[in-house]
Design a protein around this motif. Structure first.
Motif, PDB file in Angstrom:
ATOM      1  N   MET A   1       7.297 -36.553  -0.102  1.00 45.36           N
ATOM      2  CA  MET A   1       7.063 -35.458   0.811  1.00 45.36           C
ATOM      3  C   MET A   1       8.381 -34.741   1.043  1.00 45.36           C
ATOM      4  SD  MET A   1       5.335 -35.453   4.578  1.00 45.36           S
ATOM      5  CE  MET A   1       6.636 -36.128   5.575  1.00 45.36           C
ATOM      6  N   THR A   2       8.312 -33.439   1.100  1.00 42.03           N
ATOM      7  CA  THR A   2       9.490 -32.629   1.332  1.00 42.03           C
ATOM      8  C   THR A   2       9.411 -32.013   2.718  1.00 42.03           C
ATOM      9  OG1 THR A   2       9.610 -32.064  -0.999  1.00 42.03           O
ATOM     10  CG2 THR A   2      10.808 -30.649   0.518  1.00 42.03           C
ATOM     11  N   VAL A   3      10.498 -32.084   3.447  1.00 44.17           N
ATOM     12  CA  VAL A   3      10.587 -31.451   4.757  1.00 44.17           C
ATOM     13  C   VAL A   3      11.638 -30.363   4.657  1.00 44.17           C
ATOM     14  CG1 VAL A   3      11.168 -31.767   7.181  1.00 44.17           C
ATOM     15  CG2 VAL A   3       9.944 -33.567   5.947  1.00 44.17           C
ATOM     16  N   ALA A   4      11.281 -29.173   5.071  1.00 40.70           N
ATOM     17  CA  ALA A   4      12.220 -28.053   5.032  1.00 40.70           C
ATOM     18  C   ALA A   4      12.277 -27.397   6.398  1.00 40.70           C
ATOM     19  CB  ALA A   4      11.772 -27.039   3.989  1.00 40.70           C
ATOM     20  N   PHE A   5      13.470 -27.066   6.831  1.00 41.55           N
ATOM     21  CA  PHE A   5      13.661 -26.374   8.095  1.00 41.55           C
ATOM     22  C   PHE A   5      14.177 -24.977   7.808  1.00 41.55           C
ATOM     23  CE2 PHE A   5      14.008 -30.835   9.183  1.00 41.55           C
ATOM     24  CZ  PHE A   5      13.222 -30.918  10.326  1.00 41.55           C
ATOM     25  N   ALA A   6      13.606 -23.984   8.472  1.00 46.70           N
ATOM     26  CA  ALA A   6      14.064 -22.609   8.317  1.00 46.70           C
ATOM     27  C   ALA A   6      15.194 -22.353   9.303  1.00 46.70           C
ATOM     28  CB  ALA A   6      12.914 -21.643   8.571  1.00 46.70           C
ATOM     29  N   GLY A   7      16.147 -21.568   8.886  1.00 47.40           N
ATOM     30  CA  GLY A   7      17.251 -21.203   9.757  1.00 47.40           C
ATOM     31  C   GLY A   7      16.810 -20.189  10.806  1.00 47.40           C
ATOM     32  N   ALA A   8      17.656 -19.976  11.810  1.00 45.73           N
ATOM     33  CA  ALA A   8      17.328 -19.086  12.923  1.00 45.73           C
ATOM     34  C   ALA A   8      17.045 -17.661  12.472  1.00 45.73           C
ATOM     35  CB  ALA A   8      18.460 -19.095  13.940  1.00 45.73           C
ATOM     36  N   THR A   9      17.690 -17.204  11.410  1.00 51.44           N
ATOM     37  CA  THR A   9      17.482 -15.832  10.943  1.00 51.44           C
ATOM     38  C   THR A   9      16.519 -15.743   9.758  1.00 51.44           C
ATOM     39  OG1 THR A   9      19.417 -15.973   9.500  1.00 51.44           O
ATOM     40  CG2 THR A   9      19.769 -15.114  11.745  1.00 51.44           C
ATOM     41  N   ASP A  10      15.987 -16.853   9.341  1.00 50.90           N
ATOM     42  CA  ASP A  10      15.049 -16.885   8.219  1.00 50.90           C
ATOM     43  C   ASP A  10      13.747 -16.195   8.627  1.00 50.90           C
ATOM     44  OD1 ASP A  10      13.094 -17.799   6.257  1.00 50.90           O
ATOM     45  OD2 ASP A  10      14.598 -19.278   5.677  1.00 50.90           O
ATOM     46  N   ILE A  12      10.854 -16.814   7.876  1.00 49.94           N
ATOM     47  CA  ILE A  12       9.758 -17.771   8.089  1.00 49.94           C
ATOM     48  C   ILE A  12      10.178 -18.854   9.087  1.00 49.94           C
ATOM     49  CG2 ILE A  12       8.679 -17.386   5.837  1.00 49.94           C
ATOM     50  CD1 ILE A  12       9.984 -20.108   5.000  1.00 49.94           C
ATOM     51  N   ASN A  13      11.003 -18.470  10.058  1.00 52.70           N
ATOM     52  CA  ASN A  13      11.524 -19.451  11.014  1.00 52.70           C
ATOM     53  C   ASN A  13      10.504 -19.874  12.065  1.00 52.70           C
ATOM     54  OD1 ASN A  13      11.415 -17.319  12.753  1.00 52.70           O
ATOM     55  ND2 ASN A  13      13.594 -17.264  13.221  1.00 52.70           N
ATOM     56  N   GLY A  14       9.327 -19.291  12.063  1.00 51.93           N
ATOM     57  CA  GLY A  14       8.272 -19.736  12.962  1.00 51.93           C
ATOM     58  C   GLY A  14       8.290 -19.123  14.344  1.00 51.93           C
ATOM     59  N   GLU A  15       8.992 -18.018  14.529  1.00 52.88           N
ATOM     60  CA  GLU A  15       9.074 -17.423  15.866  1.00 52.88           C
ATOM     61  C   GLU A  15       8.088 -16.281  16.098  1.00 52.88           C
ATOM     62  OE1 GLU A  15      13.700 -18.427  16.883  1.00 52.88           O
ATOM     63  OE2 GLU A  15      13.149 -16.352  16.550  1.00 52.88           O
ATOM     64  N   ASP A  16       7.288 -15.941  15.113  1.00 48.53           N
ATOM     65  CA  ASP A  16       6.340 -14.842  15.264  1.00 48.53           C
ATOM     66  C   ASP A  16       5.338 -15.176  16.371  1.00 48.53           C
ATOM     67  OD1 ASP A  16       4.384 -12.888  15.091  1.00 48.53           O
ATOM     68  OD2 ASP A  16       4.217 -13.004  12.911  1.00 48.53           O
ATOM     69  N   PRO A  17       5.280 -14.388  17.443  1.00 48.91           N
ATOM     70  CA  PRO A  17       4.366 -14.694  18.545  1.00 48.91           C
ATOM     71  C   PRO A  17       2.890 -14.601  18.151  1.00 48.91           C
ATOM     72  CG  PRO A  17       5.516 -12.621  18.945  1.00 48.91           C
ATOM     73  CD  PRO A  17       6.101 -13.217  17.700  1.00 48.91           C
ATOM     74  N   ALA A  18       2.574 -13.934  17.040  1.00 54.30           N
ATOM     75  CA  ALA A  18       1.192 -13.838  16.590  1.00 54.30           C
ATOM     76  C   ALA A  18       0.741 -15.077  15.825  1.00 54.30           C
ATOM     77  CB  ALA A  18       1.012 -12.604  15.710  1.00 54.30           C
ATOM     78  N   ASN A  19       1.698 -15.907  15.408  1.00 56.57           N
ATOM     79  CA  ASN A  19       1.358 -17.126  14.675  1.00 56.57           C
ATOM     80  C   ASN A  19       0.628 -18.085  15.608  1.00 56.57           C
ATOM     81  OD1 ASN A  19       1.394 -19.675  13.381  1.00 56.57           O
ATOM     82  ND2 ASN A  19       3.292 -19.185  12.311  1.00 56.57           N
ATOM     83  N   ILE A  20      -0.515 -18.594  15.195  1.00 54.45           N
ATOM     84  CA  ILE A  20      -1.313 -19.466  16.046  1.00 54.45           C
ATOM     85  C   ILE A  20      -0.527 -20.703  16.488  1.00 54.45           C
ATOM     86  CG2 ILE A  20      -2.374 -20.776  14.160  1.00 54.45           C
ATOM     87  CD1 ILE A  20      -5.004 -20.610  15.888  1.00 54.45           C
ATOM     88  N   VAL A  21       0.421 -21.130  15.687  1.00 55.70           N
ATOM     89  CA  VAL A  21       1.241 -22.286  16.038  1.00 55.70           C
ATOM     90  C   VAL A  21       2.033 -22.024  17.321  1.00 55.70           C
ATOM     91  CG1 VAL A  21       3.184 -23.714  15.262  1.00 55.70           C
ATOM     92  CG2 VAL A  21       1.386 -23.072  13.659  1.00 55.70           C
ATOM     93  N   ASN A  22       2.399 -20.784  17.553  1.00 51.44           N
ATOM     94  CA  ASN A  22       3.193 -20.431  18.729  1.00 51.44           C
ATOM     95  C   ASN A  22       2.341 -20.054  19.935  1.00 51.44           C
ATOM     96  OD1 ASN A  22       5.527 -20.825  17.241  1.00 51.44           O
ATOM     97  ND2 ASN A  22       5.484 -18.743  16.468  1.00 51.44           N
ATOM     98  N   ARG A  23       1.059 -20.116  19.801  1.00 48.84           N
ATOM     99  CA  ARG A  23       0.179 -19.727  20.895  1.00 48.84           C
ATOM    100  C   ARG A  23      -0.340 -20.975  21.611  1.00 48.84           C
ATOM    101  NH1 ARG A  23      -3.633 -15.606  17.919  1.00 48.84           N
ATOM    102  NH2 ARG A  23      -4.644 -15.603  19.933  1.00 48.84           N
TER     103      ARG A  23
END
Length: 91
Positions: A1-10, A12-23
């Motif tokens: 299994m591979t784990v990857a972390f996105a940087g703060a400016t990437d 795909i860093n996961g900060e999009d407020p529309a992403n269901i993960v962030n809701r």
């Protein structure tokens, strides 16, 4: 299994407020990418979304251990959520 972390400016860093993960209640959590093999192992019939909905965790000749894979996955996710909400996770 591979784990990857996105940087703060990437992008795909996961900060999009529309992403269901962030809701969520906390406003941010984790997103998992599951292999096709694991997803197929959790369903008795993987042929369509409708069949997956009705065969989640139901063993079949194609997936004889679907109940074990499904229940194990669901229980692990529930435990991780509980630990996150209690502040017991390592992040």
């Amino acid at each position: 299994m591979t784990v990857a972390f996105a940087g703060a400016t990437d992008p795909i860093n996961g900060e999009d407020p529309a992403n269901i993960v962030n809701r969520t209640r906390t406003g941010a959590d984790a997103q998992m990418e599951l292999s096709t093999a694991l997803r197929k192992a959790m369903f008795g019939d993987f042929s369509s979304a409708a069949r997956r909905r009705t065969t989640a965790g139901v063993p079949s000749p194609d997936s004889p251990y679907a109940d074990h894979f499904w229940n194990g996955f669901v229980n692990a996710v529930r435990e991780a959520i509980k630990n996150r909400e209690l502040g017991l996770d390592s992040f």
